[in-house]
Design a protein around this motif. Structure first.
Motif, PDB file in Angstrom:
ATOM      1  N   PRO A  83      18.428  16.473  -9.041  1.00 18.39           N
ATOM      2  CA  PRO A  83      17.827  15.499  -9.973  1.00 18.39           C
ATOM      3  C   PRO A  83      17.862  14.067  -9.455  1.00 18.39           C
ATOM      4  O   PRO A  83      17.073  13.234  -9.884  1.00 18.39           O
ATOM      5  CB  PRO A  83      18.686  15.661 -11.224  1.00 18.39           C
ATOM      6  N   ASP A  84      18.787  13.788  -8.527  1.00 22.96           N
ATOM      7  CA  ASP A  84      18.903  12.436  -7.990  1.00 22.96           C
ATOM      8  C   ASP A  84      18.049  12.208  -6.750  1.00 22.96           C
ATOM      9  O   ASP A  84      18.080  11.131  -6.159  1.00 22.96           O
ATOM     10  CB  ASP A  84      20.366  12.116  -7.654  1.00 22.96           C
ATOM     11  N   THR A  85      17.293  13.218  -6.328  1.00 18.91           N
ATOM     12  CA  THR A  85      16.416  13.050  -5.169  1.00 18.91           C
ATOM     13  C   THR A  85      15.386  11.954  -5.455  1.00 18.91           C
ATOM     14  O   THR A  85      14.712  11.990  -6.486  1.00 18.91           O
ATOM     15  CB  THR A  85      15.687  14.361  -4.839  1.00 18.91           C
ATOM     16  N   PRO A  86      15.256  10.964  -4.568  1.00 20.30           N
ATOM     17  CA  PRO A  86      14.276   9.887  -4.796  1.00 20.30           C
ATOM     18  C   PRO A  86      12.848  10.412  -4.832  1.00 20.30           C
ATOM     19  O   PRO A  86      12.489  11.327  -4.084  1.00 20.30           O
ATOM     20  CB  PRO A  86      14.492   8.958  -3.591  1.00 20.30           C
ATOM     21  N   VAL A  87      12.039   9.840  -5.696  1.00 15.50           N
ATOM     22  CA  VAL A  87      10.622  10.197  -5.815  1.00 15.50           C
ATOM     23  C   VAL A  87       9.784   8.927  -5.727  1.00 15.50           C
ATOM     24  O   VAL A  87      10.286   7.817  -5.882  1.00 15.50           O
ATOM     25  CB  VAL A  87      10.330  10.928  -7.142  1.00 15.50           C
ATOM     26  N   GLY A  88       8.486   9.095  -5.491  1.00 13.60           N
ATOM     27  CA  GLY A  88       7.596   7.948  -5.377  1.00 13.60           C
ATOM     28  C   GLY A  88       7.471   7.186  -6.680  1.00 13.60           C
ATOM     29  O   GLY A  88       7.268   7.777  -7.735  1.00 13.60           O
ATOM     30  N   VAL A  89       7.585   5.868  -6.601  1.00 15.45           N
ATOM     31  CA  VAL A  89       7.509   5.005  -7.782  1.00 15.45           C
ATOM     32  C   VAL A  89       6.237   4.163  -7.775  1.00 15.45           C
ATOM     33  O   VAL A  89       5.679   3.860  -8.828  1.00 15.45           O
ATOM     34  CB  VAL A  89       8.750   4.087  -7.860  1.00 15.45           C
TER      35      VAL A  89
ATOM     36  N   LYS B 151      -3.732  19.423 -10.302  1.00 11.99           N
ATOM     37  CA  LYS B 151      -2.623  18.548 -10.678  1.00 11.99           C
ATOM     38  C   LYS B 151      -3.070  17.485 -11.677  1.00 11.99           C
ATOM     39  O   LYS B 151      -2.372  16.523 -11.930  1.00 11.99           O
ATOM     40  CB  LYS B 151      -2.017  17.892  -9.424  1.00 11.99           C
ATOM     41  N   GLY B 152      -4.265  17.667 -12.237  1.00  8.59           N
ATOM     42  CA  GLY B 152      -4.781  16.697 -13.182  1.00  8.59           C
ATOM     43  C   GLY B 152      -5.487  15.556 -12.470  1.00  8.59           C
ATOM     44  O   GLY B 152      -5.778  15.629 -11.276  1.00  8.59           O
ATOM     45  N   GLU B 153      -5.773  14.511 -13.203  1.00  8.26           N
ATOM     46  CA  GLU B 153      -6.500  13.380 -12.647  1.00  8.26           C
ATOM     47  C   GLU B 153      -5.728  12.745 -11.499  1.00  8.26           C
ATOM     48  O   GLU B 153      -4.539  12.452 -11.621  1.00  8.26           O
ATOM     49  CB  GLU B 153      -6.773  12.346 -13.741  1.00  8.26           C
ATOM     50  N   PHE B 154      -6.416  12.543 -10.385  1.00 11.94           N
ATOM     51  CA  PHE B 154      -5.754  12.051  -9.174  1.00 11.94           C
ATOM     52  C   PHE B 154      -6.542  10.882  -8.601  1.00 11.94           C
ATOM     53  O   PHE B 154      -7.767  10.894  -8.552  1.00 11.94           O
ATOM     54  CB  PHE B 154      -5.678  13.162  -8.127  1.00 11.94           C
ATOM     55  N   THR B 155      -5.833   9.859  -8.158  1.00 11.67           N
ATOM     56  CA  THR B 155      -6.451   8.742  -7.464  1.00 11.67           C
ATOM     57  C   THR B 155      -5.588   8.376  -6.272  1.00 11.67           C
ATOM     58  O   THR B 155      -4.357   8.413  -6.341  1.00 11.67           O
ATOM     59  CB  THR B 155      -6.623   7.521  -8.385  1.00 11.67           C
ATOM     60  N   GLN B 156      -6.242   8.041  -5.158  1.00 12.25           N
ATOM     61  CA  GLN B 156      -5.485   7.643  -3.976  1.00 12.25           C
ATOM     62  C   GLN B 156      -4.749   6.333  -4.195  1.00 12.25           C
ATOM     63  O   GLN B 156      -3.657   6.136  -3.669  1.00 12.25           O
ATOM     64  CB  GLN B 156      -6.424   7.505  -2.770  1.00 12.25           C
TER      65      GLN B 156
ATOM     66  N   GLU C 299       3.339   6.404  -2.030  1.00  9.03           N
ATOM     67  CA  GLU C 299       4.523   7.224  -2.306  1.00  9.03           C
ATOM     68  C   GLU C 299       4.396   7.882  -3.678  1.00  9.03           C
ATOM     69  O   GLU C 299       4.802   9.029  -3.864  1.00  9.03           O
ATOM     70  CB  GLU C 299       5.794   6.362  -2.260  1.00  9.03           C
ATOM     71  N   TYR C 300       3.820   7.141  -4.617  1.00 12.41           N
ATOM     72  CA  TYR C 300       3.636   7.667  -5.963  1.00 12.41           C
ATOM     73  C   TYR C 300       2.424   8.603  -6.035  1.00 12.41           C
ATOM     74  O   TYR C 300       2.520   9.713  -6.555  1.00 12.41           O
ATOM     75  CB  TYR C 300       3.466   6.509  -6.954  1.00 12.41           C
ATOM     76  N   SER C 301       1.289   8.143  -5.512  1.00 10.29           N
ATOM     77  CA  SER C 301       0.061   8.943  -5.592  1.00 10.29           C
ATOM     78  C   SER C 301       0.222  10.310  -4.949  1.00 10.29           C
ATOM     79  O   SER C 301      -0.236  11.324  -5.477  1.00 10.29           O
ATOM     80  CB  SER C 301      -1.096   8.202  -4.912  1.00 10.29           C
ATOM     81  N   PHE C 302       0.878  10.334  -3.796  1.00 11.15           N
ATOM     82  CA  PHE C 302       0.985  11.572  -3.024  1.00 11.15           C
ATOM     83  C   PHE C 302       2.359  12.223  -3.132  1.00 11.15           C
ATOM     84  O   PHE C 302       2.735  13.036  -2.282  1.00 11.15           O
ATOM     85  CB  PHE C 302       0.632  11.291  -1.554  1.00 11.15           C
ATOM     86  N   GLN C 303       3.108  11.879  -4.194  1.00 13.51           N
ATOM     87  CA  GLN C 303       4.430  12.454  -4.409  1.00 13.51           C
ATOM     88  C   GLN C 303       4.446  13.987  -4.332  1.00 13.51           C
ATOM     89  O   GLN C 303       5.306  14.566  -3.674  1.00 13.51           O
ATOM     90  CB  GLN C 303       5.008  11.981  -5.753  1.00 13.51           C
ATOM     91  N   PRO C 304       3.508  14.702  -4.973  1.00 15.20           N
ATOM     92  CA  PRO C 304       3.556  16.170  -4.910  1.00 15.20           C
ATOM     93  C   PRO C 304       3.447  16.718  -3.502  1.00 15.20           C
ATOM     94  O   PRO C 304       3.908  17.826  -3.228  1.00 15.20           O
ATOM     95  CB  PRO C 304       2.335  16.592  -5.750  1.00 15.20           C
ATOM     96  N   PHE C 305       2.854  15.954  -2.588  1.00 14.61           N
ATOM     97  CA  PHE C 305       2.660  16.428  -1.221  1.00 14.61           C
ATOM     98  C   PHE C 305       3.741  15.909  -0.273  1.00 14.61           C
ATOM     99  O   PHE C 305       4.032  16.534   0.744  1.00 14.61           O
ATOM    100  CB  PHE C 305       1.281  15.992  -0.722  1.00 14.61           C
ATOM    101  N   LEU C 306       4.350  14.780  -0.610  1.00 11.80           N
ATOM    102  CA  LEU C 306       5.336  14.158   0.274  1.00 11.80           C
ATOM    103  C   LEU C 306       6.771  14.578  -0.027  1.00 11.80           C
ATOM    104  O   LEU C 306       7.672  14.300   0.753  1.00 11.80           O
ATOM    105  CB  LEU C 306       5.246  12.630   0.160  1.00 11.80           C
ATOM    106  N   LYS C 307       6.990  15.253  -1.152  1.00 11.72           N
ATOM    107  CA  LYS C 307       8.357  15.414  -1.665  1.00 11.72           C
ATOM    108  C   LYS C 307       9.306  16.155  -0.738  1.00 11.72           C
ATOM    109  O   LYS C 307      10.511  15.998  -0.822  1.00 11.72           O
ATOM    110  CB  LYS C 307       8.350  16.079  -3.027  1.00 11.72           C
TER     111      LYS C 307
ATOM    112  N   LEU D 260       0.830  -1.197   0.000  1.00 17.63           N
ATOM    113  CA  LEU D 260       0.000   0.000   0.000  1.00 17.63           C
ATOM    114  C   LEU D 260       0.868   1.252   0.000  1.00 17.63           C
ATOM    115  O   LEU D 260       0.621   2.196  -0.761  1.00 17.63           O
ATOM    116  CB  LEU D 260      -0.924   0.001   1.219  1.00 17.63           C
ATOM    117  N   ILE D 261       1.893   1.276   0.821  1.00 19.34           N
ATOM    118  CA  ILE D 261       2.784   2.434   0.915  1.00 19.34           C
ATOM    119  C   ILE D 261       3.602   2.590  -0.363  1.00 19.34           C
ATOM    120  O   ILE D 261       3.796   3.703  -0.857  1.00 19.34           O
ATOM    121  CB  ILE D 261       3.722   2.293   2.130  1.00 19.34           C
TER     122      ILE D 261
END
Length: 597
Positions: free
Chosen positions: A200-206, A417-422, A210-218, A174-175
């Motif tokens: 540029p090497d900062t890890p992002v949600g995959v 941010k466009g189409e969003f799903t949890q 982590e992926y869904s909420f990347q814009p908020f968790l970054k 889930l996470i």
């Protein structure tokens, strides 16, 4: 005259050279001294970036926002005291006569051998954490951490780190996980790169939340323990490497899920105790449609992900053959259209008479009502019902019960941010493939028992039961309840959202509840009669073939307590031996009993 013109040209040439050198030295002065902290159109700090090239450090906090359960219990970001090993400089401690005494104290404090650690330090080219044989971090308590740092052993520093993913963490699928994607970071977060908040090497949600909420968790950049070296790798003192932490009271944001960590831990423990190595379990709050637990197997290590493997995929939101769980949809269509009633009678002699289609009970069930056929999961009866209803009607009621589309909370333009799903990666269900003739008799009798083309997700199955308990009303499922600022103030709260489209009638929903109770009272799940709380539901077994071997997907979907439903659960144990008992029923039983205690 000639000599005069020659002298003038020579003078102009020399002056040109002089001014060129003057401009060059002026430019160098401006770059290196006058504007070293604000160079170029983006105010690049040249001193900072030059020093950064010589900094050696250990990131102890990525700066990323936390993900917690519904009560604030961390699902990511566990604080641990660890030992970091830094590269050691040759011959720097030859005069340190009491070093051996301090090493003995270190070995006593940690229960480790300095010999093996020293070899790791000698080989290190960058700071590395001390780990155990199983790959988990070697952790210590706060007191030992302080004592180790007082010893001043070269190459050894004890610090507190934020371990993003706990070694025995919960709800891993889930996470999801984070990884490096420089092109994505450059494309989406150019302004943050310029400001120095991320690289540029900062890890992002995959995957996952982590992926869904990347814009908020970054977050706002990482924190690290570091020191500086010169071109030959020798330490430079007097520069403030040290520990840096953000003082921003608002960021990073944190994500508060609907998960109950106590229930989540029970689910995962019982799945492992029963040896379910392939499958999923989903528990919803019956009244709010909030996910209380979601577990998937096989498990995976988010710190060491193989993208080519599918172990990281959340099977709770992936479609699979539901088997006789789909008889709930067929029964709903039969009752809601008025085509059949609960007391209509059918005869099963063990065979449908065509297409080699048989009942699971070879000798047949004899005469039985529709309600009894549901409780006994009679294939022959439901084949007759499905053929009478037709494919279009069955598909229509699958839609009314919410098993043909994703059911997770979504928004067409969330925060612009466009189409969003949890629930990123959630799959839609399927009743018929595009090329399948929906009213073919052979197709319909297979569809009736949840085989052929039928595919649904465990989340859809759980939400279908929740809709039945809610008088047929369809609602989106939430797995995140709130996004919060760092100071605890709410940034955004997710409220319930109705799923568009028609639904079954309240009376049909009531009849389906009674039928699911009959499954436990006298049907295929009588082993659940001795549960600590009264429960109801539907069993399912879907025949699948794995590498030409017959295997079963074993299902149970249900709820409890029956008097006042609080929990809805869908369980699937995949790739099981056809001769084995229904592991999904056992798991449902154990989890419900643990929750009731």
């Amino acid at each position: 005259m000639f000599h005069l013109r020659f002298k003038q040209r020579t003078f102009r040439l020399l002056m040109g050279i002089f001014f060129s050198w003057l401009l060059l030295w002026g430019r160098l002065f401006w770059i290196q001294i006058a504007s070293e902290e604000h160079f170029g159109p983006h105010d690049v700090d040249l001193t900072f970036h030059a020093v950064q090239q010589r900094k050696v450090g250990a990131v102890f906090d990525s700066g990323r926002g936390d993900i917690t359960d519904r009560n604030g219990v961390p699902l990511t970001g566990e604080i641990k005291h660890v030992i970091y090993l830094f590269p050691k400089i040759e011959d720097e401690n030859k005069q340190d006569r009491d070093l051996n005494l301090r090493i003995k104290v270190f070995e006593k404090l940690t229960g480790t051998s300095y010999g093996s650690i020293s070899k790791m330090i000698d080989k290190a080219v960058s700071p590395i954490p001390l780990t155990k044989e199983d790959g988990s971090l070697f952790t210590i308590n706060d007191k030992v951490k302080s004592e180790i740092n007082k010893l001043h052993i070269p190459g050894i520093v004890s610090i507190s780190v934020i371990d993003r993913y706990q070694f025995n963490g919960m709800a891993r699928h889930l996470i999801g996980y984070i990884g490096q994607n420089p092109e994505l970071v450059k494309r989406k977060y150019g302004a943050e790169i310029i400001q120095g908040w991320i690289t540029p090497d900062t890890p992002v949600g995959v995957a996952g939340l982590e992926y869904s909420f990347q814009p908020f968790l970054k977050g706002m950049g990482s924190s690290s323990l570091s020191y500086f070296v010169d071109g030959q790798g020798r330490p430079l003192f007097g520069l403030d490497g040290g520990i840096k932490k953000s003082s921003n009271p608002f960021y990073p944001l944190s994500v508060v899920t609907t998960i109950d960590s106590v229930i989540q831990r029970v689910v995962e423990k019982e799945m492992d105790r029963l040896g379910i190595t392939d499958g999923a379990a989903v528990i919803l709050d019956a009244s709010t449609r909030e996910v209380l637990a979601m577990a998937s197997r096989p498990n995976f290590n988010p710190n060491q992900v193989d993208p080519k493997s599918d172990t990281w995929q959340n099977k709770g939101i992936k479609q699979t053959s539901p088997g006789s769980v789909f008889k709930i949809v067929v029964a709903a269509a039969a009752l809601d259209t008025g085509t059949f009633s609960l007391n209509d009678r059918f005869f099963c002699n063990g065979s449908y008479g065509k297409y080699n289609f048989t009942c699971w009970k070879k000798e047949g069930h004899g005469w039985l009502t529709l309600a009894e056929a549901f409780a006994q999961s009679c294939n022959v009866t439901f084949a007759q019902v499905a053929y009478r209803l037709g494919g279009k009607t069955i598909e229509e009621y699958a839609e009314k019960l919410g098993v043909t589309t994703p059911v997770g909370w979504e928004d067409a333009d969330f925060f612009h941010k466009g189409e969003f799903t949890q629930l990123a990666g959630e799959e839609a269900g399927q009743i018929f493939a595009d090329s399948t003739p929906k009213d073919d008799e052979g197709v319909l009798i297979q569809t009736a028992i949840g085989q052929r083309d039928v595919q649904i997700t465990p989340l859809q199955a759980a939400n279908m039961v929740a809709s039945i308990l809610d008088r047929g009303r369809k609602e989106e499922v939430r797995v995140v309840k709130e996004i919060r600022y760092q100071n605890g103030v709410s940034f955004y709260t997710f409220s319930g959202k109705k799923i568009k489209g028609e639904s079954i009638t309240p009376y049909t929903a009531y009849q389906l509840q009674k039928m699911m109770q009959l499954v436990v009272e006298e049907g295929t799940a009588t082993s659940l009669k001795n549960s600590l709380i009264s429960v109801a539901g539907k069993t399912g077994t879907a025949q699948v073939f794995i590498r030409n071997r017959e295997r079963n997907n074993q299902w149970f979907v249900g709820y409890g307590p029956t008097e006042k439903p609080k929990y809805v659960m869908a369980v699937v144990a995949k790739n099981r031996n056809p001769q084995s008992s229904n592991a999904a029923v056992h798991l449902f039983h154990r989890i419900m009993d643990e929750i009731a205690r």
